[in-house]
Design an enzyme around this catalytic site. Structure first.
Site, PDB file in Angstrom:
ATOM      1  N   LYS A  76     -48.424 -34.189 130.519  1.00 62.14           N
ATOM      2  CA  LYS A  76     -49.238 -34.835 129.476  1.00 62.14           C
ATOM      3  C   LYS A  76     -50.405 -33.927 129.082  1.00 62.14           C
ATOM      4  CE  LYS A  76     -47.755 -39.376 131.010  1.00 62.14           C
ATOM      5  NZ  LYS A  76     -47.990 -40.563 131.858  1.00 62.14           N
ATOM      6  N   GLN A  96     -52.222 -43.316 135.655  1.00 68.88           N
ATOM      7  CA  GLN A  96     -50.851 -42.951 136.009  1.00 68.88           C
ATOM      8  C   GLN A  96     -50.314 -43.893 137.089  1.00 68.88           C
ATOM      9  OE1 GLN A  96     -48.950 -40.508 134.466  1.00 68.88           O
ATOM     10  NE2 GLN A  96     -47.294 -41.428 135.650  1.00 68.88           N
ATOM     11  N   ASP A 142     -51.522 -46.578 126.465  1.00 71.78           N
ATOM     12  CA  ASP A 142     -50.195 -46.938 126.965  1.00 71.78           C
ATOM     13  C   ASP A 142     -49.746 -48.297 126.413  1.00 71.78           C
ATOM     14  OD1 ASP A 142     -49.091 -44.879 128.503  1.00 71.78           O
ATOM     15  OD2 ASP A 142     -50.381 -45.342 130.220  1.00 71.78           O
TER      16      ASP A 142
END
Ligand code: NDP
Length: 306
Positions: free
Chosen positions: A54, A98, A121
């Site tokens: 990422k 994460q 997200d």
């Protein structure tokens, strides 16, 4: 005739090049770069790889990334404190925590604490609610990547039978919700599907999957979807990423699917790269939204020639 491969990697490159142009326009307009903060708790090797990917993707399109590493013994409160700090930091546009978190840290509590405007997200209940009502702020990265790929291959979902295997909050549920809407960000032809959402308690799974014009497998079961489960000519999207020995394989028996489907995504190189790419789009979107919310903040971050 063999199926055509849906080249997620190639589509990702295309979208990232578009994102790079949009990020450059944003920088010119506002004099700042969008910033994505990643919170990485513990030592899970796969999570480290995902976060590194990422970071690299951010760098490719001109988004600044921050990495907030936390020890594997961090409690829910420790991670919450970091999230709150990032919520309050006007420099930070997007926050990603994460997953998975270590057992002692409650992921639901942590994810619920992310400012919905920085929730790139799209896991926060507020953002999930907006998606379910068909007026999304952010689209969840994996389902959005899949829809982008279908669009770019000219594959419509309107009027089609779609079967999604897997009902997770990250992939299956939002995927089903998006495709069943009346309209989508990408147009009504990429919504309006008749969607069946399957899971581990579905009886006679193959009877359902074999009727699907578009079959999306997100189960985490290596090579589970076999030829008999696929309708001839179907589009097969394999979300699964499973490590078998030293290889990564999907949830679909790829070779078998290639003999019967019209399109198949490979693993790796299919849905995975698109997930990261849509995270970049969401970060840019978050930066724009935050400029609209408080246009006076965050000036002069970029030095001349930086
Ligand atoms: P989860 O483990 O959260 O969910 C798996 C789902 O599959 C559950 O709903 C489960 O049913 C269902 N399932 C499991 N076994 C069966 C079965 N035998 N028959 C029918 N349904 C079954 O997984 P995720 O959604 O997080 O991830 C799924 C896969 O996708 C994983 O391999 C993951 O690594 C991968 N992934 C890939 C991404 C990418 O970018 N390509 C992004 C995110 C995930 P039940 O609810 O009843 O338990």
């Amino acid at each position: 005739m063999a199926a055509e491969i849906l080249d997620g990697k190639g589509i990702s490159k295309q979208i990232q090049s578009e994102t790079k142009t949009k990020v450059a326009q944003f920088v010119t307009q506002f004099g700042i770069k969008p910033v994505l903060a990643a919170v990485l708790v513990g030592d899970d090797p796969a999570s480290h790889v995902y976060v590194r990917n990422k970071e690299r993707a951010c760098a490719r399109v001109g988004i600044e990334s921050q990495l907030h590493r936390m020890s594997s013994s961090s409690s829910t409160d420790d991670v919450l404190a970091r999230v709150m700090q990032l919520n309050d930091d006007p420099i930070v546009n997007g926050i990603l925590v994460q997953l998975p978190l270590p057992d002692q840290a409650d992921a639901r509590v942590v994810l619920d604490a992310i400012d919905p405007l920085k929730d790139v997200d799209a896991f926060h209940p507020h953002n999930v609610g907006l998606i379910s009502q068909g007026r999304p702020r952010f689209l969840p990265c994996t389902p959005h990547g899949i829809v982008q790929m279908l669009k770019r291959y000219g594959i419509q979902t309107a009027g089609k039978q779609v079967c999604v295997i897997g009902r997770s909050d990250i992939v299956g549920k939002p995927m089903a919700m998006m495709l069943a809407q009346r309209d989508s960000e990408l147009g009504p032809e990429l919504a309006n599907a008749t969607v069946t959402l399957c899971h581990s308690r579905t009886t006679d799974l193959a009877r359902t999957t074999v009727q699907a014009d578009i079959l999306i497998a997100a189960m985490g079961r290596p090579n589970f979807v076999t030829c008999e489960m696929i309708k001839p000519g179907a589009v097969v999207v394999d979300v699964g990423i499973n490590r078998v020995g030293d290889r990564l394989v999907g949830d679909v028996d790829f070779d078998a699917a290639m003999t019967i489907a019209s399109y198949v995504t490979p693993v790796p190189g299919g849905v995975g790269p698109l997930t990261v790419t849509m995270l970049l789009e969401n970060t840019l979107m978050a930066a724009k939204l935050q400029r609209m919310e408080s246009p006076s903040i965050r000036t002069s971050r970029i030095q001349p020639n930086a």
